[in-house]
Write a protein that holds these residues in place. Structure first.
Motif, mmCIF file in Angstrom:
data_model
loop_
_atom_site.group_PDB
_atom_site.id
_atom_site.type_symbol
_atom_site.label_atom_id
_atom_site.label_comp_id
_atom_site.label_asym_id
_atom_site.label_seq_id
_atom_site.Cartn_x
_atom_site.Cartn_y
_atom_site.Cartn_z
ATOM 1 N N ALA A 76 142.262 -11.565 59.224
ATOM 2 C CA ALA A 76 141.510 -10.519 58.528
ATOM 3 C C ALA A 76 140.578 -9.779 59.477
ATOM 4 C CB ALA A 76 140.712 -11.132 57.382
ATOM 5 N N LYS A 77 140.827 -9.874 60.783
ATOM 6 C CA LYS A 77 140.011 -9.112 61.726
ATOM 7 C C LYS A 77 140.190 -7.624 61.464
ATOM 8 C CE LYS A 77 141.639 -11.143 65.399
ATOM 9 N NZ LYS A 77 141.875 -11.581 66.800
ATOM 10 N N GLY A 78 139.114 -6.879 61.626
ATOM 11 C CA GLY A 78 139.129 -5.456 61.313
ATOM 12 C C GLY A 78 138.549 -5.146 59.956
ATOM 13 N N PHE A 79 138.349 -6.192 59.137
ATOM 14 C CA PHE A 79 137.698 -6.026 57.843
ATOM 15 C C PHE A 79 136.254 -6.522 57.924
ATOM 16 C CE2 PHE A 79 142.202 -6.179 56.845
ATOM 17 C CZ PHE A 79 142.340 -5.131 55.954
ATOM 18 N N THR A 80 135.445 -6.106 56.943
ATOM 19 C CA THR A 80 134.027 -6.460 56.921
ATOM 20 C C THR A 80 133.751 -7.674 56.052
ATOM 21 O OG1 THR A 80 133.415 -4.153 57.295
ATOM 22 C CG2 THR A 80 131.719 -5.590 56.369
ATOM 23 N N GLY A 81 134.536 -7.819 54.974
ATOM 24 C CA GLY A 81 134.282 -8.926 54.067
ATOM 25 C C GLY A 81 135.263 -8.931 52.917
ATOM 26 N N VAL A 82 134.885 -9.643 51.844
ATOM 27 C CA VAL A 82 135.721 -9.816 50.654
ATOM 28 C C VAL A 82 135.028 -9.114 49.482
ATOM 29 C CG1 VAL A 82 136.791 -11.482 49.099
ATOM 30 C CG2 VAL A 82 136.487 -12.059 51.502
ATOM 31 N N ALA A 83 135.839 -8.414 48.681
ATOM 32 C CA ALA A 83 135.307 -7.719 47.508
ATOM 33 C C ALA A 83 136.169 -8.039 46.292
ATOM 34 C CB ALA A 83 135.275 -6.210 47.740
ATOM 35 N N GLU B 228 130.993 -20.984 53.254
ATOM 36 C CA GLU B 228 130.759 -20.733 51.839
ATOM 37 C C GLU B 228 129.660 -19.705 51.630
ATOM 38 O OE1 GLU B 228 131.015 -24.132 48.970
ATOM 39 O OE2 GLU B 228 128.885 -23.677 48.690
ATOM 40 N N ALA B 229 129.817 -18.929 50.569
ATOM 41 C CA ALA B 229 128.774 -18.012 50.104
ATOM 42 C C ALA B 229 128.688 -18.136 48.585
ATOM 43 C CB ALA B 229 129.101 -16.580 50.501
ATOM 44 N N GLN B 230 127.588 -17.683 48.011
ATOM 45 C CA GLN B 230 127.416 -17.764 46.564
ATOM 46 C C GLN B 230 127.301 -16.369 45.966
ATOM 47 O OE1 GLN B 230 124.056 -20.425 45.909
ATOM 48 N NE2 GLN B 230 125.444 -22.192 45.906
ATOM 49 N N PHE B 231 127.662 -16.271 44.694
ATOM 50 C CA PHE B 231 127.500 -15.008 43.970
ATOM 51 C C PHE B 231 127.259 -15.327 42.506
ATOM 52 C CE2 PHE B 231 131.989 -15.992 43.624
ATOM 53 C CZ PHE B 231 132.338 -15.597 42.339
ATOM 54 N N ALA C 215 128.457 -11.405 31.744
ATOM 55 C CA ALA C 215 129.478 -10.854 30.851
ATOM 56 C C ALA C 215 129.855 -9.419 31.186
ATOM 57 C CB ALA C 215 128.995 -10.938 29.403
ATOM 58 N N THR C 216 129.057 -8.736 31.992
ATOM 59 C CA THR C 216 129.357 -7.353 32.363
ATOM 60 C C THR C 216 130.134 -7.321 33.674
ATOM 61 O OG1 THR C 216 127.310 -6.593 31.328
ATOM 62 C CG2 THR C 216 128.363 -5.096 32.902
ATOM 63 N N PRO C 217 131.311 -6.682 33.711
ATOM 64 C CA PRO C 217 132.076 -6.634 34.967
ATOM 65 C C PRO C 217 131.280 -5.920 36.060
ATOM 66 C CG PRO C 217 133.424 -5.925 33.105
ATOM 67 C CD PRO C 217 132.010 -6.000 32.603
ATOM 68 N N ARG C 218 131.180 -6.554 37.226
ATOM 69 C CA ARG C 218 130.471 -5.964 38.357
ATOM 70 C C ARG C 218 131.246 -6.233 39.637
ATOM 71 N NH1 ARG C 218 125.924 -7.897 35.430
ATOM 72 N NH2 ARG C 218 124.479 -6.222 34.837
ATOM 73 N N GLU C 219 131.186 -5.248 40.546
ATOM 74 C CA GLU C 219 131.819 -5.453 41.838
ATOM 75 C C GLU C 219 130.920 -6.337 42.694
ATOM 76 O OE1 GLU C 219 134.269 -2.801 44.882
ATOM 77 O OE2 GLU C 219 132.093 -2.435 45.061
ATOM 78 N N VAL C 220 131.541 -7.301 43.353
ATOM 79 C CA VAL C 220 130.845 -8.194 44.282
ATOM 80 C C VAL C 220 131.419 -7.944 45.669
ATOM 81 C CG1 VAL C 220 130.379 -10.591 44.913
ATOM 82 C CG2 VAL C 220 130.502 -9.931 42.497
ATOM 83 N N ARG C 221 130.543 -7.736 46.638
ATOM 84 C CA ARG C 221 130.954 -7.594 48.034
ATOM 85 C C ARG C 221 130.227 -8.636 48.864
ATOM 86 N NH1 ARG C 221 132.644 -2.047 50.444
ATOM 87 N NH2 ARG C 221 133.881 -1.180 48.743
ATOM 88 N N ILE C 222 130.989 -9.447 49.573
ATOM 89 C CA ILE C 222 130.399 -10.498 50.401
ATOM 90 C C ILE C 222 130.883 -10.299 51.834
ATOM 91 C CG2 ILE C 222 130.085 -12.969 50.744
ATOM 92 C CD1 ILE C 222 130.860 -13.406 47.847
ATOM 93 N N PRO C 223 130.000 -9.904 52.741
ATOM 94 C CA PRO C 223 130.433 -9.729 54.135
ATOM 95 C C PRO C 223 130.758 -11.081 54.766
ATOM 96 C CG PRO C 223 128.064 -9.468 53.949
ATOM 97 C CD PRO C 223 128.574 -9.581 52.549
#
Length: 606
Positions: free
Chosen positions: A518-525, A548-551, A555-563
């Motif tokens: 996954a080199k070239g990417f910033t993180g997971v969304a 590991e990271a936490q988020f 109940a409301t759909p939200r975008e999560v971005r974790i670098p």
């Protein structure tokens, strides 16, 4: 896309030649032990392609053939270990298939049954071995079945790893799933005895096991069980399994079992190497030199400690198991060779030779023990073209100095190994085994999408299947995964452990065997809905620690971005983006509670 230079790089590193048209090979003047138990005789053996073309005295040399001078050495069929767990190294370390395979090859073991796999892992393993990307013996890959609440289901590896059945109807359904993966063998955890150390687990009944055997045999596949009690052995033999794995350790075998095994043609694979008490285990000099550095270190540390007494239960079981091998062999029951290698202290490759030697202490002659390690394995696996030296047999061969059919210790004097008619380059494999670096594996470059709900078959955009894992114990948590539109739902019921959890594992390559870059990417969304705090971790090849990271999700759909730099390790070290295998979403809670998580548009972002 797999990196184009990988196969060439792997060939240089581990000694696998590219597949050119190779000349015939004439092995001249060897003492040939043909695997049938007949006395060794001096013969020439001609290999053409992947087959033995001829066996005779003074064969004429075909034009262009390569000649191997084997005078004074013994040629045997390649050895066969019928019971291993190749994804476990036998000591505390990450899994390394390349080194596990190499350990068998350098010991002359050219065929191995692997019971450490799920169905999703079979195709990627076959792909990388067939491509020449990794040196391997002939692999017999199993799909595992068990009974709910039985052995094989308690490790937290998920419902996909050991398929469960408690009735014939459930067995037929599980076998339909299993056969879709085209396994080479079916492994059934049929016996729940835990050796008197802990409470027994559930065992499989005759009707359910018979249904599994019927479906497997209809597909031409053998069935080998995990069987450790006299009663369990009688169930397995009555069901018509091809072999009992592990051996009876709770009581002496009796006439009823012997009669049933002989009537059904059921063989016996005692795996003495895993039951041999390790407290006072010693190693011959050549055996010691053949161990890998971390194996020698583990054994040296054990031997430096004050000797521990062998527990009474363990000593009694060992005595019973040895006596049972003697009696079954004397009664004409076929004995096969298996080790359970990968279990702590049972080392890949080296333990196969130790198992063969242990059989010679239990009533088998060296020649009979070698037959158990060669032709008998072919018979158990229903493959008549394997395990003997004769025209038409597959050319899996082992050349050793000395006469192992007379002095079994000579079996460790490996000089040459052939797999499918091609000589294995042993020196590069020995260097690999001595190296601290993990074996190179194929790498797939990620393009961004992981799971966008684009496929109608329930698989991810990467053609992988999301699966579950949990904490250990038969009372572990459960996780159900479902899809609705483009969303993936995970619903967990927490188990009884003090800190239960369930994990949704999203492999980045099929079965999480090969690697993702996954080199070239910033993180997971991703877009998430849920009810609290969750953890997201990477499974990274060659590393034991979690990144590991936490988020949080509600109940409301939200975008999560974790670098990527937010993924912290529980040890020192950085995440290697070129050695990723899976994303792991953890749901946790209190015992008996429920938890859920909804995911959409899972991807790497730039």
């Amino acid at each position: 896309m797999i990196r184009t230079a990988f196969a060439i790089l792997a060939a240089l590193l581990i000694g696998v030649a590219p597949p050119p048209d190779e000349p015939s090979i004439l092995i001249r003047g060897a003492r040939v032990f043909d695997g049938t138990g007949a006395p060794a005789t001096v013969r020439d053996v001609l290999l053409t392609g992947d087959r033995i073309a001829a066996v005779a005295a003074h064969l004429k040399v075909p034009r262009g053939s390569r000649i191997v001078d084997a005078r004074g050495q013994t040629l045997l069929p390649g050895l066969h270990d019928l019971h291993t767990h190749l994804r476990a190294p036998g000591f505390e370390a990450p899994d390394d298939l390349g080194k596990a395979y190499a350990a068998y090859l350098v010991n002359g073991v050219t065929r191995v049954n692997d019971y450490s796999l799920s169905g999703e892992m079979l195709a990627p393993i076959r792909e990388m071995v067939a491509s020449g990307a990794i040196a391997a013996p002939r692999l017999e890959l199993a799909v595992r079945l068990g009974v709910p609440g039985g052995h094989g289901t308690e490790f937290g590896w998920g419902s996909f790893f050991t398929l469960e059945a408690a009735t014939p109807r459930a067995a037929h359904a599980a076998m339909r799933r299993a056969l879709a993966y085209r396994p080479d063998v079916i492994k059934v955890f049929a016996d729940g005895w835990r050796y008197g150390r802990t409470a027994d687990l559930n065992s499989m009944n005759v009707a359910t096991l018979s249904a599994i055997v019927a479906d497997a045999h209809a597909a031409g596949l053998p069935v080998i069980t995990h069987t450790v009690t006299l009663e369990g052995a009688k169930v397995a033999a009555a069901a018509g399994v091809d072999a009992l794995g592990h051996g009876v350790g709770d009581a002496p075998v009796d006439d009823d079992l012997i009669t049933s095994m002989r009537a059904h043609g059921t063989a016996y694979i005692p795996t003495l190497a895993v039951f041999e008490p390790q407290q006072d285990r010693t190693f011959a000099p050549l055996e010691w030199r053949g161990l890998r550095p971390p194996e020698r270190a583990r054994e040296a540390e054990r031997m430096a400690r004050p000797r521990e007494a062998i527990p009474e239960l363990e000593a009694r079981r060992w005595t019973i198991m040895q006596a049972n091998v003697r009696r079954l062999h004397a009664a004409g029951v076929a004995i096969g060779v298996g080790t359970d290698a990968g279990i702590e202290g049972v080392y890949h490759g080296a333990s196969t030779i130790r198992e063969i030697a242990l059989l010679t202490t239990c009533g088998l002659t060296p020649a009979e023990a070698l037959t158990a390690a060669t032709a008998t394995g072919g018979r158990i696996l229903r493959s008549p073209d394997h395990g003997r030296i004769a025209a038409g047999q597959r050319a899996d061969l082992l050349l050793v100095a000395g006469r192992p059919d007379v002095a079994i210790a000579d079996l460790r004097n490996v000089r040459r190994v052939f797999v499918a008619g091609r000589e294995v380059a042993l020196k590069p494999l020995r260097r690999l085994l001595d190296s601290d670096a993990p074996s190179p594996l194929p790498v797939h470059r990620m393009t961004g999408p992981i799971d966008t709900g684009a496929r109608a078959d329930g698989r991810t955009d990467l053609d992988t299947l999301a699966v579950d894992t949990t904490e250990t114990g038969v009372d572990h948590s459960t996780l159900d995964v479902a899809r609705a539109g483009k969303a993936m739902f995970a619903v967990a019921r927490m188990g009884s452990a003090p800190r239960p959890y369930a994990q949704l594992v999203v492999p980045l390559t099929r079965g999480s065997i090969q690697l993702a870059d996954a080199k070239g990417f910033t993180g997971v969304a991703f877009t998430a809905r849920g009810s609290g705090r969750y953890a997201l971790a990477f499974d990274s090849y060659g590393r034991s620690e979690r990144f590991e990271a936490q988020f949080d999700a509600d109940a409301t759909p939200r975008e999560v971005r974790i670098p990527f730099d937010a993924f912290a390790s529980d040890e020192s070290g950085a995440l290697d983006l070129a050695k990723l295998r899976a994303l792991i979403f953890r749901l946790s809670g209190t015992p008996g509670a429920r938890a859920w998580l909804q995911l959409e548009d899972l991807r790497f972002y730039r």
